[in-house]
Design a protein around this motif. Sequence first.
Motif, PDB file in Angstrom:
ATOM      1  N   VAL A  83       0.810  -1.052   0.016  1.00 59.12           N
ATOM      2  CA  VAL A  83       0.138  -0.036   0.094  1.00 59.12           C
ATOM      3  C   VAL A  83       0.906   1.304   0.070  1.00 59.12           C
ATOM      4  O   VAL A  83       1.510   1.624   0.822  1.00 59.12           O
ATOM      5  CB  VAL A  83      -0.946  -0.009   1.489  1.00 59.12           C
ATOM      6  N   ILE A  84       0.839   1.973  -1.063  1.00 61.10           N
ATOM      7  CA  ILE A  84       1.602   3.187  -1.213  1.00 61.10           C
ATOM      8  C   ILE A  84       0.707   4.368  -0.971  1.00 61.10           C
ATOM      9  O   ILE A  84      -0.221   4.724  -1.488  1.00 61.10           O
ATOM     10  CB  ILE A  84       2.191   3.459  -2.435  1.00 61.10           C
ATOM     11  N   VAL A  85       1.077   5.127   0.052  1.00 60.99           N
ATOM     12  CA  VAL A  85       0.104   6.235   0.622  1.00 60.99           C
ATOM     13  C   VAL A  85       1.068   7.431   0.947  1.00 60.99           C
ATOM     14  O   VAL A  85       2.336   7.416   0.951  1.00 60.99           O
ATOM     15  CB  VAL A  85      -0.281   5.841   1.954  1.00 60.99           C
ATOM     16  N   ASP A  86       0.309   8.664   0.840  1.00 55.76           N
ATOM     17  CA  ASP A  86       1.175   9.781   1.252  1.00 55.76           C
ATOM     18  C   ASP A  86       1.641   9.975   2.629  1.00 55.76           C
ATOM     19  O   ASP A  86       1.126   9.149   3.575  1.00 55.76           O
ATOM     20  CB  ASP A  86       0.244  10.989   1.207  1.00 55.76           C
ATOM     21  N   GLU A  87       2.704  10.433   2.832  1.00 53.84           N
ATOM     22  CA  GLU A  87       3.626  10.334   4.017  1.00 53.84           C
ATOM     23  C   GLU A  87       2.765  10.675   5.380  1.00 53.84           C
ATOM     24  O   GLU A  87       2.752  10.275   6.588  1.00 53.84           O
ATOM     25  CB  GLU A  87       4.916  11.321   3.982  1.00 53.84           C
ATOM     26  N   GLU A  88       1.835  11.918   5.090  1.00 60.84           N
ATOM     27  CA  GLU A  88       0.932  12.589   6.350  1.00 60.84           C
ATOM     28  C   GLU A  88       0.022  11.278   6.613  1.00 60.84           C
ATOM     29  O   GLU A  88      -0.757  11.394   7.722  1.00 60.84           O
ATOM     30  CB  GLU A  88       0.575  13.687   5.962  1.00 60.84           C
ATOM     31  N   ASP A  89      -0.504  10.422   5.684  1.00 54.14           N
ATOM     32  CA  ASP A  89      -1.492   9.517   6.107  1.00 54.14           C
ATOM     33  C   ASP A  89      -1.060   8.186   6.617  1.00 54.14           C
ATOM     34  O   ASP A  89      -1.734   7.351   6.480  1.00 54.14           O
ATOM     35  CB  ASP A  89      -2.373   9.336   4.822  1.00 54.14           C
ATOM     36  N   LEU A  90       0.293   8.222   6.725  1.00 56.50           N
ATOM     37  CA  LEU A  90       1.001   6.803   7.356  1.00 56.50           C
ATOM     38  C   LEU A  90       0.182   5.991   8.428  1.00 56.50           C
ATOM     39  O   LEU A  90      -0.174   5.118   8.452  1.00 56.50           O
ATOM     40  CB  LEU A  90       2.536   7.062   7.649  1.00 56.50           C
ATOM     41  N   GLN A  91       0.034   6.812   9.683  1.00 53.62           N
ATOM     42  CA  GLN A  91      -0.632   6.258  10.666  1.00 53.62           C
ATOM     43  C   GLN A  91      -2.001   6.102  10.697  1.00 53.62           C
ATOM     44  O   GLN A  91      -2.560   4.906  10.947  1.00 53.62           O
ATOM     45  CB  GLN A  91      -0.323   7.115  11.954  1.00 53.62           C
ATOM     46  N   ALA A  92      -2.879   6.936   9.865  1.00 57.86           N
ATOM     47  CA  ALA A  92      -4.270   6.749   9.677  1.00 57.86           C
ATOM     48  C   ALA A  92      -4.490   5.565   8.682  1.00 57.86           C
ATOM     49  O   ALA A  92      -5.455   4.575   8.864  1.00 57.86           O
ATOM     50  CB  ALA A  92      -4.846   7.921   8.804  1.00 57.86           C
ATOM     51  N   SER A  93      -3.544   5.391   7.730  1.00 55.32           N
ATOM     52  CA  SER A  93      -3.830   4.184   6.727  1.00 55.32           C
ATOM     53  C   SER A  93      -3.355   2.949   7.534  1.00 55.32           C
ATOM     54  O   SER A  93      -3.920   1.686   7.287  1.00 55.32           O
ATOM     55  CB  SER A  93      -2.866   4.272   5.625  1.00 55.32           C
ATOM     56  N   THR A  94      -2.319   2.887   8.110  1.00 57.66           N
ATOM     57  CA  THR A  94      -2.002   1.595   9.077  1.00 57.66           C
ATOM     58  C   THR A  94      -3.075   1.203  10.117  1.00 57.66           C
ATOM     59  O   THR A  94      -3.367   0.046  10.168  1.00 57.66           O
ATOM     60  CB  THR A  94      -0.835   2.102  10.119  1.00 57.66           C
ATOM     61  N   ASP A  95      -3.847   2.170  10.592  1.00 59.63           N
ATOM     62  CA  ASP A  95      -5.063   1.815  11.614  1.00 59.63           C
ATOM     63  C   ASP A  95      -6.206   0.887  10.899  1.00 59.63           C
ATOM     64  O   ASP A  95      -6.659   0.345  11.208  1.00 59.63           O
ATOM     65  CB  ASP A  95      -5.498   3.057  12.126  1.00 59.63           C
ATOM     66  N   LEU A  96      -6.286   1.688   9.504  1.00 54.37           N
ATOM     67  CA  LEU A  96      -7.319   1.085   8.558  1.00 54.37           C
ATOM     68  C   LEU A  96      -6.944  -0.359   8.303  1.00 54.37           C
ATOM     69  O   LEU A  96      -7.707  -1.231   8.144  1.00 54.37           O
ATOM     70  CB  LEU A  96      -7.607   2.075   7.462  1.00 54.37           C
ATOM     71  N   LEU A  97      -5.631  -0.793   8.155  1.00 58.25           N
ATOM     72  CA  LEU A  97      -5.067  -1.830   7.711  1.00 58.25           C
ATOM     73  C   LEU A  97      -5.120  -2.901   8.825  1.00 58.25           C
ATOM     74  O   LEU A  97      -5.740  -3.930   8.636  1.00 58.25           O
ATOM     75  CB  LEU A  97      -3.761  -1.847   7.077  1.00 58.25           C
ATOM     76  N   LEU A  98      -5.001  -2.427  10.001  1.00 57.02           N
ATOM     77  CA  LEU A  98      -4.945  -3.426  11.139  1.00 57.02           C
ATOM     78  C   LEU A  98      -6.493  -3.587  11.550  1.00 57.02           C
ATOM     79  O   LEU A  98      -6.588  -4.705  12.336  1.00 57.02           O
ATOM     80  CB  LEU A  98      -4.278  -2.631  12.172  1.00 57.02           C
ATOM     81  N   GLN A  99      -7.229  -2.519  11.387  1.00 58.50           N
ATOM     82  CA  GLN A  99      -8.732  -2.977  11.410  1.00 58.50           C
ATOM     83  C   GLN A  99      -9.407  -4.175  10.494  1.00 58.50           C
ATOM     84  O   GLN A  99     -10.416  -4.442  10.987  1.00 58.50           O
ATOM     85  CB  GLN A  99      -9.702  -1.819  11.414  1.00 58.50           C
ATOM     86  N   ASP A 100      -8.739  -4.335   9.672  1.00 56.92           N
ATOM     87  CA  ASP A 100      -9.010  -5.343   8.410  1.00 56.92           C
ATOM     88  C   ASP A 100      -8.736  -6.714   9.074  1.00 56.92           C
ATOM     89  O   ASP A 100      -7.817  -6.967   9.314  1.00 56.92           O
ATOM     90  CB  ASP A 100      -8.712  -5.176   7.224  1.00 56.92           C
TER      91      ASP A 100
END
Length: 731
Positions: free
Chosen positions: A441-458
């Motif tokens: 998953v390639i995301v913007d740097e500022e979205d790193l933590q928010a994207s990680t949280d969404l992945l871990l919720q799956d």
Amino acid sequence: MPTPPGPSGPTHRGSGPRVPRALRILIPAVLILVWLAAAGIGGPYFGRVDEVSSNDRTAYLPDSAEATRAQALAGDFSGSDAIPAIIVITGEQELTEDQLGAITDATEALDDVDGVEGEISPPIPSEDGLAVQVFVPLDADADLGDLVPQLEEELSSDLPAGLTARVTGPAGFSADLGAAFAGIDGLLLGVALAAVLIILVIVYRSVLLPLIVLSTSMFALCAALLLIWHLAAADVLLLSGQTQGILFILVIGAATDYSLLYVARYRDELRRQQRKGAATVTALRGTVEPVLASGGTVIAGLLCLLLSDLKSNSTLGPVAAIGIVFAMLAALTLLPAILYVAGRVAFWPRHPVYDPSTSDVSSPVLDHGVWGRIATAVARRPRTIWMLTAIVLAVGCAGALQLKADGVPQSDLVIGSSSARDGQVALGEHFPAGAGSPVQVIVDEEDLQASTDLLLQDDGIDSVSVTAEDSPSGSAPVTADGVQAQGPPGSPAASPTVVDGRVLLQGTLTDAPDSAAAEQTVRDLRATLGHEGFTAIVGGETATALDTNDASAHDRALIIPVVLVVILLILMMLLRSVLAPILLVATTVLSFGTALGVAALVFQHVFAFPGADPAVPLYGFVFLVALGIDYNIFLMTRVREEALHHGAREGVVRGLAVTGGVITSAGLVLAATFAALSVIPILFLVQIAFIVAFGVLLDTFVVRTLLVPALALDLGRAIWWPSRLSRRTPR
């Protein structure tokens, strides 16, 4: 593919057209020399196809596919295009410290193997202590078919007794595919040529003629391969093992069928005319039109694949079309030249004897042996025959509903034993099933933590890491609390690698990466990240398989209707009718549906296949409709020719009688060549082999023999509506 022997011209042509003596010598000699040169140059390229081909699934996705864009960007984070190999080492009991030390030494020694590129990870033990996994980056340009077995051999000699090492992951499965396709140049060609040779010997009962026809097919294949290889080397065409196998079979089958047509016409002309030159000219005149019509129909159907989003489909079209062109050229130039030189000797020991009485166009159909009797039998009760035949075929179509053509796991692409498959099973027993083939998953740097949280919720994601340059392993875990340290206690948190303001997250799947559940996880992640407004690109092995299946399903829905329309228009121009082409296409589609239905039952209940690729129905349709319609073309063009002299009803009977033998031989040859694809242990090719071989036999013995003639007999002159033939009386 052959058409009826014997023209309908003057009742006596013992003299025939004259050919100047110089041309009778010069033209055949030049043609034979040109083809010899082409075959001599093209022959050695059989062993070099792997230089310009690739079996990388991502290479065949459209550039717009999300997995393609993810792969292009992922290399910027690692600084390498290496293909990951996952080594799984298992023991019967919990691994001891000595065994772990030996594993470390053995895997570190792999760094000296040519083709290993980059840093080898340290052994990662499983929670149950029964296994370890090691990540080894391999050179993307290396021959994985040789490199992966070499790694396994090195490990087996260095590891202590009681430990088993297997190589799996992308590199392992690529090696399996390469090994499976390795038999194309030798085994596939040998089986196909042997099958065709046996059929030709039975058909001709001759010594030289089968060899001449088979040589024509091989010369056509050599010349086609010569051109295709250089186009692939120049990046004009994209080749794969799958495309290569289909090319070989298609050229051999088509060239042999076209040769059967010419031989039949030439043999009849040798009976009607004394001079072999005159017989050659007349036979060519009667052969050119049906061969061009046949080849043109096949080429038009194949070129419809250019509309495909999937490059494995779109590139097959021009590759196979080039093969058909050379098949036609060989049958219309090389074969006539050789047979002209050989004359009646080519048919030894059954020489055609000159007998001008054979030119009588009014001879009864019973003179044509078994096919004359079949034609007469069909004419007795045509309506009953076509209705019963259509009902039986329609019942067979119902089985197509059981065909599971929504994709198969990568581990099931190769039939038979697979070290990579065994390794993936072992990986799933001791580690998270998706270990080694993470979702990227390639995301913007500022979205790193928010994207990680969404992945871990799956629920489909077991853990998440981020690419990090200052981490010993090249990545660092990411949790809901942020990037974690990857090292001894007290180590500082690793800094994510940032490229153009983006970071690369890797999510370990809880399910096997080639499973339907893993693909659903990718779909869910894309939907969730998009819904939250993140600029995210989701890729990886699972995403590649998902995008490939989606593109293939799209191609199937688009191309099948286009092929039908194109072939229908060609038939209308060829037969100068509207109703006859509609009926011919309808009967061919009905035949395809029956072949697909029977195949679905056989795949599921006999072979227990795990499913089918979405492209299987598409390829089966293109080949069966484009090739199968030819037999109807050959029949109906001869029927039309006979109807001009004898009327609609008698034209059908005579057309079936005189075309029966040669078209049946052509059908057997084509079915045998496609059946030869099953010797390559690739699930896709085995399924295509069954569908096309069975469908061609169904077209040959049922549709062309019973259904189409019975329909034409029942409709009478109306079948040629709106042409003048539907209103005229016979001459």
